[in-house]
Design an enzyme around this catalytic site. Structure first.
Site, short mmCIF file in Angstrom:
data_model
loop_
_atom_site.label_atom_id
_atom_site.label_comp_id
_atom_site.label_asym_id
_atom_site.label_seq_id
_atom_site.Cartn_x
_atom_site.Cartn_y
_atom_site.Cartn_z
N GLU A 259 0.84 -1.20 0.00
CA GLU A 259 0.00 0.00 0.00
C GLU A 259 0.88 1.25 0.00
OE1 GLU A 259 -1.95 -1.61 3.32
OE2 GLU A 259 -0.66 -0.56 4.73
N PRO A 260 1.53 1.50 -1.13
CA PRO A 260 2.46 2.62 -1.21
C PRO A 260 1.75 3.97 -1.32
CG PRO A 260 2.21 1.62 -3.36
CD PRO A 260 1.42 0.77 -2.40
N GLY A 261 2.29 4.97 -0.65
CA GLY A 261 1.80 6.34 -0.80
C GLY A 261 2.90 7.19 -1.41
N ARG A 298 6.08 19.26 6.05
CA ARG A 298 7.11 18.25 6.28
C ARG A 298 8.45 18.79 6.79
NH1 ARG A 298 9.00 15.02 3.26
NH2 ARG A 298 8.68 13.07 4.37
N TYR A 302 8.83 16.93 10.19
CA TYR A 302 9.69 15.75 10.15
C TYR A 302 11.15 16.11 9.95
CZ TYR A 302 5.28 13.34 8.95
OH TYR A 302 4.00 12.84 8.92
N CYS A 328 3.55 33.16 11.03
CA CYS A 328 4.13 33.68 12.27
C CYS A 328 4.40 32.55 13.25
CB CYS A 328 3.21 34.75 12.86
SG CYS A 328 3.21 36.20 11.82
N GLU A 329 5.44 31.82 12.91
CA GLU A 329 5.98 30.67 13.65
C GLU A 329 7.36 30.47 13.04
OE1 GLU A 329 4.68 28.29 15.80
OE2 GLU A 329 2.64 29.09 15.83
N TYR A 356 2.04 13.99 1.05
CA TYR A 356 1.93 14.67 2.34
C TYR A 356 2.24 16.16 2.23
CZ TYR A 356 2.13 9.74 3.40
OH TYR A 356 1.88 8.39 3.38
C1 LIG Z 1 0.74 6.01 5.65
C2 LIG Z 1 0.50 4.60 5.38
C3 LIG Z 1 0.99 4.01 4.20
C4 LIG Z 1 1.80 4.75 3.18
O1 LIG Z 1 3.10 4.96 3.59
P1 LIG Z 1 4.16 5.63 2.59
O2 LIG Z 1 5.41 5.72 3.39
O3 LIG Z 1 3.64 6.94 2.18
O4 LIG Z 1 4.30 4.72 1.42
C5 LIG Z 1 0.68 2.68 3.99
N1 LIG Z 1 -0.06 1.97 4.88
C6 LIG Z 1 -0.55 2.50 6.01
C7 LIG Z 1 -1.38 1.68 6.92
C8 LIG Z 1 -0.28 3.84 6.30
O5 LIG Z 1 -0.76 4.35 7.44
#
Ligand SMILES: *Cc1c(COP(=O)(O)O)cnc(C)c1O
Length: 415
Positions: A259-261, A298, A302, A328-329, A356
């Site tokens: 499940e890549p984001g 980010r 992070y 203003c931070e 993100y």
């Molecule tokens: C955020 C998240 C992802 C995606 O992570 P990436 O680092 O963006 O690929 C996949 N699975 C779950 C459950 C998440 O919370």
């Protein structure tokens, strides 16, 4: 996207503006899918990274599913045209009623808490299949805030609690069709996935109804040239081999899910900002731009590094700057950066802003969120208009007795 393309987008649509390259998104998706060849890996795009409906539809066209972490994200996925069966719901610490809503919508349910598992069992028995999120207690990734599989993490059911999981599953006659883990982001070492994989392989013996194993995500992308990144081809090949070997050895025919984001959309996006001021102080030269941590959180959240380039003066002489926002931070976007000479009015492009970026943006300081542009089929198209003051106050409710009331007058009447 070329410098000319970005320049033209900035002058047509203004700044601050997020720009996404559809081709990069599609290429990243294909690259990840290909890496596991000959396995037909199932990729569920984690839409919390970037959820514009057009991005979702682009990925749907490629055959992707979705990973949703909230009921809102499920609705965005359905609205984009995804079948419920292509959506995995992976919530954490949500109410049971939200989980029931997700069941009604027909998506895959991934549970990460023993008490919720038991409640689910007593409510649905074996009628609704579930996936179980295991916490393998592996320290993964580059940053404590984005590492979620370790011992102190709130995510998942501990691998050490499997015995209890089985007691619940047997008692309520539940159907466990998937085992899941997601250990964190920015993983550069394939062994992290493989160590987790071994644990899920062992655990899978306990669940005869399994249809898939989901290894989560965390594939790191490159933020600067010197960055180590996950060599996706190497990772893919090693996991695919290990997974096939596991399936052969145990005589099971399971699917492999991820499940890549970030991997899919990070590099596809840039945030275009304009230089409001160049401010020389005793210690540095600040470039103050028309954006900040309200639009791209980010760097402050992070400590993330995002490459910055001056696209209005690409051939200029290089100088050292600190690029900061107008909030203003403390609001640094890039500290000690060598940029080609920046003049007031110049447009800067901030890289790796697809994941993100917009999805974590907010309206702090009463600043509107940026517009979003998709470069698709060679054309820059507006896919979200810039917010206006109306958007900012749309949900506010004015109390009538506080309208136009002047202090003083009231006091006189009472006197
Ligand atoms: C955020 C998240 C992802 C995606 O992570 P990436 O680092 O963006 O690929 C996949 N699975 C779950 C459950 C998440 O919370």
């Amino acid at each position: 996207m070329t410098t000319e393309t970005l320049q033209s987008i900035a002058s047509t649509f203004g700044t601050p503006t997020y720009v996404y390259d559809a081709n990069v998104t599609i290429e990243q998706y294909k690259k990840l899918h290909r890496a596991f060849h000959p396995l037909d890996v199932k990729l569920h795009y984690a839409l919390k990274a970037l959820n514009n409906v057009n991005i979702l539809r682009l990925l749907k066209q490629e055959g992707a599913g979705l990973d949703a972490v909230s009921i809102g994200e499920i609705h965005l996925g359905l609205r984009a045209g995804f079948e419920p069966s292509k959506i995995m719901y992976t919530p954490n610490c949500v109410s049971f009623s939200e989980i029931q809503e997700a069941v009604e919508l027909g998506v895959h349910i991934n549970l990460d808490n023993l008490s919720v598992l038991e409640k689910f069992g007593s409510t649905y028995g074996g009628n609704v299949p579930v996936c179980i999120r295991i916490n393998p207690h592996i320290m993964a990734g580059g940053n404590a805030n984005i590492s979620v599989g370790h011992i102190d993490s709130k995510f998942g059911i501990s691998i050490h609690q499997l015995r209890h999981v089985c007691r619940i599953v047997e008692h309520y006659d539940m159907s466990v069709i998937g085992l899941h883990m997601h250990t964190g982001s920015d993983i550069i070492d394939p062994d992290v996935f493989l160590r987790g994989a071994e644990l899920l392989y062992d655990a899978s013996e306990l669940f005869p109804n399994l249809r898939f194993l989901d290894f989560g995500s965390g594939f790191k992308v490159s933020y600067k040239e010197s960055d180590l990144v996950t060599e996706i081809e190497i990772i893919g090949k090693r996991i695919a081999e290990s997974f096939q070997e596991f399936c052969n050895r145990t005589n099971r025919d399971l699917e492999l899910w991820f499940e890549p984001g970030k991997f899919i959309v990070s590099e596809a996006g840039k945030l275009l900002v304009q230089t409001n001021v160049v401010k020389q102080t005793t210690s540095t030269v600040f470039v103050g731009v028309d954006s900040g941590q309200n639009h791209l959180l980010r760097p402050m959240f992070y400590n993330a590094y995002h490459e910055i380039a001056n696209i209005s003066n690409p051939e200029g002489e290089k100088k050292l700057y600190s690029v900061v926002g107008y909030i203003c931070e403390s609001d640094t976007l890039g500290h000690n950066r060598l940029l080609t000479e920046v003049r007031e009015g110049d447009v800067l492009a901030i890289s790796n802003a697809g994941a993100y970026g917009f999805s974590m943006s907010n309206q702090y300081n009463a600043r509107m969120r940026p517009a979003e542009i998709l470069v698709y089929n060679g054309e820059a198209r507006l896919i979200r208009r810039r917010e206006t003051l109306e958007d900012l106050i749309r949900t506010e409710i004015e109390l009538p007795e506080l309208i136009h009331k002047e202090v003083g007058v009231d006091k006189l009447e009472n006197a």
